[in-house]
Design an enzyme around this catalytic site. Structure first.
Site, mmCIF file in Angstrom:
data_model
loop_
_atom_site.group_PDB
_atom_site.id
_atom_site.type_symbol
_atom_site.label_atom_id
_atom_site.label_comp_id
_atom_site.label_asym_id
_atom_site.label_seq_id
_atom_site.Cartn_x
_atom_site.Cartn_y
_atom_site.Cartn_z
ATOM 1 N N GLY A 257 0.730 -1.277 0.025
ATOM 2 C CA GLY A 257 0.031 0.176 -0.071
ATOM 3 C C GLY A 257 0.771 1.144 0.019
ATOM 4 O O GLY A 257 2.092 1.223 0.162
ATOM 5 N N CYS A 285 5.456 -5.441 1.627
ATOM 6 C CA CYS A 285 5.653 -4.033 1.287
ATOM 7 C C CYS A 285 5.297 -3.346 2.575
ATOM 8 O O CYS A 285 5.697 -3.514 3.572
ATOM 9 C CB CYS A 285 5.027 -3.738 -0.072
ATOM 10 S SG CYS A 285 5.722 -2.113 -0.855
ATOM 11 N N LEU A 286 4.072 -2.467 2.276
ATOM 12 C CA LEU A 286 3.749 -1.826 3.526
ATOM 13 C C LEU A 286 3.173 -2.661 4.449
ATOM 14 O O LEU A 286 3.525 -2.396 5.872
ATOM 15 C CB LEU A 286 2.526 -0.947 2.866
ATOM 16 C CG LEU A 286 1.829 -0.083 4.122
ATOM 17 C CD1 LEU A 286 2.685 1.045 4.614
ATOM 18 C CD2 LEU A 286 0.597 0.618 3.586
ATOM 19 N N PHE A 330 9.740 3.711 1.861
ATOM 20 C CA PHE A 330 10.029 3.347 3.312
ATOM 21 C C PHE A 330 10.792 2.110 3.551
ATOM 22 O O PHE A 330 10.676 1.277 2.715
ATOM 23 C CB PHE A 330 9.129 3.637 4.173
ATOM 24 C CG PHE A 330 8.282 5.236 4.316
ATOM 25 C CD1 PHE A 330 8.677 5.996 4.991
ATOM 26 C CD2 PHE A 330 7.430 5.323 3.136
ATOM 27 C CE1 PHE A 330 8.277 7.339 5.322
ATOM 28 C CE2 PHE A 330 6.733 6.694 3.285
ATOM 29 C CZ PHE A 330 7.275 7.592 4.136
ATOM 30 N N HIS A 369 7.994 -7.669 -3.752
ATOM 31 C CA HIS A 369 6.731 -8.026 -4.165
ATOM 32 C C HIS A 369 6.841 -9.432 -4.675
ATOM 33 O O HIS A 369 7.117 -9.594 -6.005
ATOM 34 C CB HIS A 369 6.086 -7.016 -5.460
ATOM 35 C CG HIS A 369 5.908 -5.609 -4.522
ATOM 36 N ND1 HIS A 369 4.580 -5.685 -4.193
ATOM 37 C CD2 HIS A 369 6.479 -4.741 -4.448
ATOM 38 C CE1 HIS A 369 4.483 -4.355 -3.725
ATOM 39 N NE2 HIS A 369 5.601 -3.777 -3.646
ATOM 40 N N GLU A 371 4.464 -11.358 -5.669
ATOM 41 C CA GLU A 371 3.410 -11.627 -6.709
ATOM 42 C C GLU A 371 3.911 -11.064 -8.025
ATOM 43 O O GLU A 371 3.233 -10.959 -9.111
ATOM 44 C CB GLU A 371 2.284 -10.961 -6.134
ATOM 45 C CG GLU A 371 2.166 -9.190 -6.266
ATOM 46 C CD GLU A 371 2.999 -8.347 -5.519
ATOM 47 O OE1 GLU A 371 3.672 -9.216 -4.541
ATOM 48 O OE2 GLU A 371 2.831 -7.209 -5.209
#
Lengths: 393, 1081
Positions: A257, A285-286, A330, A369, A371
């Site tokens: 996200g 990730c997020l 980040f 990622h 995916e």
């Protein structure tokens, strides 16, 4: 395609003159660059880019057009788009529309014909900058002002702008139509078979249920989990932990996200509760950053982020190197994690943390990622790993 | 994991002489591998028969063998040198085939040599089409339907299954030699028979055609820990059906979506794992159906390749270097990326520019060749161009080819006379002009769809071409007036040169250049950094574009810009690149900064660590001047070296000089003095040096006049050519008239040079270095084995000379010195001499590096080009310790190799127009041994026994006698045509009589095909029987029977056959030769 002049102004006052190749108007956001050589549509529709103007370093963009099958969410979320050359035509059997039509249809202001390498070098040297794109007669001064007024990424909760409004279910069955549930198109031609590395853990009967927190989730995560045999229920970002547990999931997935993880204390609190409850968790990730925060770690903003499809990540447990798809501004601060959390993956570019795992609990996450979409499939085994960590009903 | 510690000594095999399909890219990869292995402290034993390579420089290996690349020779070397391992993956198909041969002969096992980089099993699975197909099927990867046939009957059975069109691929041949596409049974029979006879294992693969599918290549690497990266994807603009070496290609792939690209990546990973390449690089080709995305794997090369060289240059990722390290056991993440320094080699380059490779053909040298482009590669070289957009890279690529007028894309006049129907047919059946025909069609207003339907070229590319055409036609319509700055900006950013803009708008180049400046359009240089600017680049590897931000960052040091030789072509190839590299090495050692400019991706000169700075740019005046101007902004003095890159930089010398660029070494005026026939003749007359009578003519009448005054036969040629382009020997007036008509039409106003032809003369080549003090050191006097009339590049030559009287050698040395001084040569010079009737003549003087410089350097152990580069900076020969002419120990023979086997219908007869693509060197203690080895290295193994067939013209008969006698003494059975047999019989040599081709059957061609003849000696019999001879020579070539067309060549062959009886297996490293002479460094 008519060429209309357009320009990008940055908060430092610099300006790049080009031509418009998308919607008309003015837009602003944090200007970032992505070094992927394919996958512009997946990038445009990745909700993690909310609030950002994405510059492609690849010079020829749009060549193969766009298709609903390559969408990663319900619409593009980028604040703006910058390319060197935008193809006037789409030449590919899968294409439904040329890129410039897609951009216009989705009201994405886009700029072409600038020296994208010069812009990238500026971002690399000085860090990401806020910027504004305007088409037509808008002055540089106005755009610079607009850039400076754009809220910074630090402290921004952008998740609430991209998460789903209501929970929904998703599954792929062998006889499901190409356009799967929830309007999520799936191209079976390119749906990887579930990999053998992920045998479901013993005791799982039928199709395990995964509850997925949607912080701006890419649809390919759903497709991959479903292809591995999971049933999915997707929840809005603010869903309380109790409500998730009520669904009795075999595991919980934390999605990617946009924005600053530190701006999401309400999510972190829910994650702490889920960890306490002993539910298997997998974050991307997020989701990885939020998990780190929930485990007691800290995050920080990278100078210019990692965005591309060629980032080498080393699995510290096996020594193997994966080519990964990345998109993050980040990262989790090294040394901020408690002793019961171990770093499992690191970036071979800058040695930042790319993956972690709790020593006792069934909790792990990666910064990149698996995916893909776009990007290489090297890390797909992680879905299998999650599958085998799921708890029995 | 650190590297393996059990390896100490590694054998590296090069790829031998330059041939079509295997050019200097393997010198680039082999050189990288040697450097990488040595940096790891390993000892290198190197074998390569090609002396013009950097890899055979004695300082690159511990033991350097310039010996024939045969299993026998390598066995001897292995036995002597006892390497621990053999790296077979950097020497092309040649090295791979040798590795298989050595393994199967048990040599590797016997001496405990391990194959590293690729296992025997992996090589076999990748190379044997049947095994490859089975392997692919076993992992669920589609391949075209196919089967292997060992006979015509088997092939015919297979084609019933795969259908038409069918692809025929002979097994284990290089660059698709002998293959093709058959559309009907007749074609299929012919191609299958040819393929079976050309395959060393008598096997052809009959394959379903995927003509018109999109063609892609992935360059991949894998380490022992199964880490895998794709270095580069390459898309062929010309779809399936045209060999990738003959296709215009683009990197990265332009028309694949991420889903499709990642699928190819996944397949590539599975393929390299299944084939079993554990450490190193591979090239994998795929065909993709444009209608539905279906993918088939076409082939896999378990080694570095022409494409991997291209990929290395296109990305900055040095595949061969990394492959060598992986073979030692390193993991990808343990090897640093040289360019960024902070990141490892385990990543996939991201490129933020577009790379276009364009092949260069040399069909003009083979007017009878079939120019159709199919699965058998026919191009001799390539240019690569880099631009910020596809359009820019494409136009830069085309101008890099140096094709002059014939490169014009619009209003060229070349294809204007074609009717629509003819144009459509020529678009369908591609030849080397196809891309120009695409533009011709666009200029006539044909739609993209119509052109796509015929050519199957992807619409995306056609739309790019259409946009370029619209710009060109707009310019044409615009006329001579000044062009608006924004329009000019669009044109320059799209890659149009000032010259093209001038031509299209009817103005001269200088006026356009000044408009471009006036419009404030600046050329900026961007870095190739492997990472799309994500990390800082420490390597000044640059290309130009029109933009504001320039990353050239020239230093304040004094520097020399070395102009390279551009795409390989016959007459200008690796030898010149070798010299340019040596210039860079020497100047760097002298403390001068070096700047290389070149556009040939196959070369060592375009390796980013050869020179201090590398500009990958076309070698035109506009492009070169822009670089020089940019480098001057650093503050240091910038001068230019034009002597080493062949004719390409030499053509720019005068213009650079006039633009105020200092040239180091021989002055522009001296170059002109040597090139200008009239000035040069006057000079030789003044020096009282003999030259054949000569004159120049610009019309038929002038030519007749000149010929009348000097007498027939004459040698005619256009001025300013290399490689004997358009050169002919003319015996009578009618032929002269014909020649003049052609020459005057082709380039009106340019004079034709006419020299008296010295029939039956010996020719000699001399290379020398001269310094500014007038000192001259002769590198060697090389005697041609073939007599005058055959281009020096096509003639075998021997060092030292073996039949020339000492007093003539003295004359040659004296004249060389006098000419060097009179011309003011500073640097290299090459002179061709002829000796006829005991008189020495000077035929030609070239104040530049010649094709023989590397050969001489290898033979003498003295790097002449380096010495010359130092002298050009102002050092004296005495400073360098060079005082005496260079001695040699041993005998060195250089033998050319020819591409005839690829060109159907071409005669193999030699003449004044150069036709060879490369050369091999043979070294030995005697002439016979050296000649035998050179022949073997050139792929022409001389027979030891059998039947020698002799057919010579009357003029040659007396000279044939000692040769025939010697052959008989060596145990050969003699056979001859009626006339020759009668002559031999009259001199006591019985010979079987065999019919000429048109006398009846079985004739000599039948006998050759039937394998009854092991050697053919055939001198031309004149025009009447021309086609008769030709069929014989063709048959001999196709069946690998040595066919010698000159009597001097025959005499040399006979002495070689004798020598082979005694000491054929003696090998000697260059280092040992030099230890035997007082070599300098």
């Amino acid at each position: 395609m008519t060429l209309r002049c357009a320009r990008l102004a940055l908060e430092d006052g610099s300006c790049f003159e080009g031509v418009g190749c998308g919607a008309e108007g003015v837009t602003s956001g944090e200007v970032v660059f992505n070094t992927s050589m394919t996958g512009y549509q997946e990038i445009l529709t990745d909700p993690s880019y909310a609030g950002q103007i994405v510059t492609m370093t690849c010079p020829e963009v749009g060549n193969y057009g766009t298709t609903a099958l390559d969408a990663e969410s319900r619409r593009p979320f980028v604040a703006g788009f910058i390319v060197r050359e935008c193809s006037p035509v789409a030449s590919n059997w899968r294409s439904a529309a040329p890129l410039h039509d897609f951009l216009r249809a989705h009201h994405i202001v886009a700029l072409a014909g600038i020296d994208t390498r010069a812009l990238t070098r500026r971002l690399r040297a000085g860090g990401v900058l806020r910027g504004a794109i305007g088409t037509g007669d808008v002055s540089v001064g106005t755009l610079v002002e607009r850039a400076r007024q754009t809220p910074p990424m630090e402290g921004a909760d952008l998740v609430r702008t991209v998460t789903c409004a209501e929970p929904f279910a998703f599954a792929l069955s062998p006889d499901a139509p190409v356009h799967g549930e929830a309007g999520i198109a799936t191209d079976r031609e390119f749906l990887l078979p579930g990999r053998s590395s992920g045998a479901p853990s013993p005791g799982l009967a039928g199709r395990p249920l995964v509850a997925a927190y949607d912080f701006g989730m890419k649809w390919n995560i759903l497709r991959r989990l479903a292809a591995c045999g999971c049933a999915l229920k997707v929840f809005p970002a603010a869903t309380p932990a109790a409500e998730i547990l009520e669904a009795r999931p075999n595991g919980v997935f934390l999605s990617n996200g946009p924005g600053d993880p530190a701006a999401l204390p309400y999510v972190v609190a829910n994650l702490r509760a889920l960890i306490e409850a002993g539910v298997p968790l997998f974050g991307i990730c997020l989701g990885h950053q939020l998990l780190a925060l929930a485990l007691g770690g800290r995050t920080f903003k990278l100078k210019f982020g990692h965005r591309g499809g060629n980032h080498p990540v080393k699995d510290l447990e096996t020594g193997r190197v994966e080519m990964t798809s990345q998109n993050h501004g980040f990262a989790v601060e090294a040394g901020s994690l408690p002793p019961d959390v171990r770093v499992t993956h690191e970036s071979l570019y800058d040695k930042t943390i790319e993956g972690l795992r709790h020593r006792e609990r069934p909790v792990f996450s990666v910064q990149y990622h698996p995916e893909a979409s776009p990007g290489p499939h090297d890390a797909d085994y992680l879905f299998g790993r999650f599958l085998s960590s799921l708890r029995p009903d | 994991m650190p590297r393996r510690t059990d390896l100490r000594r590694v054998l590296v095999i090069g790829s031998g002489p330059i041939v079509i399909g295997q050019a200097c890219e393997f010198d680039y990869s082999g050189t990288q591998a040697c450097k990488a292995l040595r940096a790891e402290g390993l000892e290198i034993v190197l074998v390569n028969s090609n002396p013009a390579t950097i890899m055979t420089d004695p300082e690159l290996a511990d033991r350097t063998y310039v010996e024939p690349l045969t299993v026998e020779t390598l066995s001897v070397i292995i036995e002597r040198e006892r390497p621990d391992a053999l790296l077979p993956t950097v020497g092309g198909q040649t090295a791979l085939n040798l590795a298989v041969g050595l393994a199967e002969a048990g040599v590797l096992d016997r001496f405990g040599v391990e194959l590293i980089g690729a296992s025997l099993e992996a090589i076999k699975v990748a190379e044997d089409r049947l095994l490859f197909r089975q392997a692919m099927t076993s992992i669920g990867i589609d391949v075209p339907d196919s089967g292997a046939a060992h006979s015509l009957d088997e092939a015919l059975a297979l084609v019933k299954v795969v259908g038409f069109p069918a692809i025929i691929r002979p097994s284990f041949t290089l660059g698709g030699v002998g293959g093709g596409v058959a559309y009907n049974l007749d074609e299929f029979r012919a191609l299958s028979s040819r393929g079976l006879s050309m395959s060393p294992v008598r096997q052809v693969l009959v394959e379903q055609s995927v003509l018109g599918w999109k063609e892609y290549e992935l360059e991949v690497m894998r380490d022992v820990a199964d880490n895998f990266v794709v270095v580069c994807s390459i898309e062929n603009i010309d779809p399936m059906g045209i060999h990738t070496g003959d296709s215009i290609t683009v990197a990265p792939a332009m028309t694949l979506s991420d889903k499709e690209y990642q699928r190819l990546r996944d397949l590539a990973r599975r393929i390299i794992s299944r084939v079993g390449v554990e450490t190193g690089g591979a090239n994998i080709q795929f065909a993709v159906n444009p209608a539905d995305g279906r993918v088939v794997a076409i082939e896999m090369n378990p080694r570095v390749s022409r494409s991997s060289a291209l990929a290395s240059k296109a990305t900055g990722f040095p595949i061969a270097k990394i492959a060598a390290k992986l073979a030692l056991g390193y993991h990808l993440d343990e090897i640093p990326n040289d360019i960024t320094r902070v990141t490892p080699a385990s990543f996939e380059p991201s490129i933020d520019y577009v790379v276009v490779k364009v092949p260069r053909w040399n069909f003009e040298k083979f007017p009878d060749a079939d120019r159709t482009l199919t699965t058998q590669m026919k191009s001799v070289g390539e240019a690569m161009a880099i631009g910020c957009t596809f359009k820019e890279a494409f136009l830069k690529g085309l101008r890099s080819l140096e094709l002059g007028r014939s490169a014009w894309l619009w209003r060229s006049g070349w294809e204007d006379d074609e009717g629509e129907e003819l144009l459509a047919r020529r678009l369908l059946v591609a030849d080397e002009r196809r891309i120009w025909r695409v533009f011709s069609a666009l200029e006539r207003g044909w739609s993209v769809d119509r052109i796509h339907d015929i050519t199957k070229i992807d619409r995306w590319f056609l739309v790019q071409f259409e946009e370029l055409t619209a710009m060109a036609l707009m310019l044409k319509a615009h006329g001579r007036g000044a062009i608006a700055p924004d329009v000019l900006g669009r044109l320059k950013r799209a890659g149009f040169s000032d010259q093209e803009i001038g031509r299209l708008s009817g103005r001269d180049e200088a006026a356009v250049t000044s408009d471009v400046r006036g419009a404030g359009l600046r050329r900026a240089y961007k870095r190739i950094d492997t990472c799309a600017a994500e990390f800082e680049s420490f390597t000044p590897y640059l290309y130009s574009t029109f933009a504001d931000e320039c990353e050239a960052a020239p230093t304040a040091r004094d520097k020399v810009v070395i102009l390279g030789s551009g795409p390989n072509r016959i007459g200008q190839g690796i030898e010149f690149d070798y010299c340019c590299c040596h210039a860079a090495f020497a100047l760097r050692e002298e403390g001068v900064e070096t700047v290389m400019v070149n556009c040939n991706p196959e070369t060592v000169s375009t390796d980013y660590d050869t020179a201090d700075r590398l500009y990958f740019e076309p070698l035109t005046l506009e492009d070169v001047m822009a670089i020089i101007e940019r480098e001057r902004q650093g503050g240091g003095a910038v001068s230019c070296l034009v002597q080493f890159g062949g004719q390409t930089p030499l053509k720019l010398a005068l213009a650079l000089h006039q633009a105020g660029v200092p040239l180091i070494g021989t002055s522009a005026d001296s170059i002109d003095l040597a090139e200008d026939r009239k000035r040069f003749s006057a000079l030789l007359s003044r020096l009282e040096i003999n030259q054949p009578a000569s004159g120049t003519a610009t019309s038929r009448d002038e030519a007749r006049e000149v010929a009348a005054s000097i007498g027939f036969p004459v040698v005619v040629r256009p001025s300013y050519v290399l490689g004997g382009r358009g050169m002919a020997i003319v015996y009578e007036q009618a032929a002269l008239d014909r020649y003049m008509r052609g020459a005057v039409d082709a380039s009106p106003g340019h004079p034709v040079l006419i020299d008296r032809f010295l029939e039956d003369a010996f020719e000699l080549d001399v290379d020398a270095v001269a310094d500014a003090t007038g000192a001259v050191v002769i590198g060697g006097i090389m005697e041609h084995i073939e007599e005058a009339g055959i281009h020096s590049g096509d003639s075998s030559c021997v060092l030292p000379s073996y039949l020339v009287a000492e007093r003539h050698l003295e004359t040659i040395r004296d004249w060389t010195r006098r000419i060097a001084r009179a011309l003011g040569v500073v640097g290299l010079m090459n002179i061709q001499f002829a000796i006829r009737d005991d008189v020495v003549y000077v035929l030609e003087v070239n104040p530049r590096a010649s094709r023989t410089v590397p050969f001489l350097s290898k033979a003498t152990g003295v790097p002449l080009a380096k010495a010359a580069a130092r002298v050009m900076l102002g050092r004296t020969l005495a400073d360098l310790g060079l005082v005496d002419d260079l001695p040699v120990t041993g005998v060195f023979v250089k033998t050319p190799v020819f591409p005839f086997v690829r060109f159907q219908g071409v005669d193999i007869l030699l003449g004044p127009e150069m036709k060879s693509t490369g050369e091999a060197m043979g070294c030995g203690a005697t002439f016979g041994v050296a000649f035998a080895k050179a022949q073997s290295a050139a792929g022409q193994t001389l027979p030891d026994r059998g039947t020698a067939f002799i057919s010579v013209n009357d003029h040659d008969k007396p000279t044939t006698l000692p040769i025939a006698r010697e052959l008989a003494a060596l145990g050969f059975t003699l056979a001859a045509t009626r006339g020759t047999a009668a002559f031999l019989a009259a001199h006591g040599l019985p010979a079987d009589v065999i019919y000429k081709v048109n006398e009846g059957r079985p004739n000599i061609a039948d006998e050759v095909v039937n394998g009854r003849i092991s050697l053919v000696i055939n001198t031309p019999l004149g025009r009447a029987s021309f086609f008769d001879d030709r069929a014989l020579r063709r048959a001999a070539m196709m069946h690998g029977v040595p066919c010698i067309t000159t009597l001097t060549g025959a005499a040399a062959a006979v002495s070689a056959i004798r020598a082979m009886r005694t000491d054929v297996s003696a090998v000697r490293a260059l280092q040992d030769y030099y230890a035997g002479s007082a070599g300098h460094s």
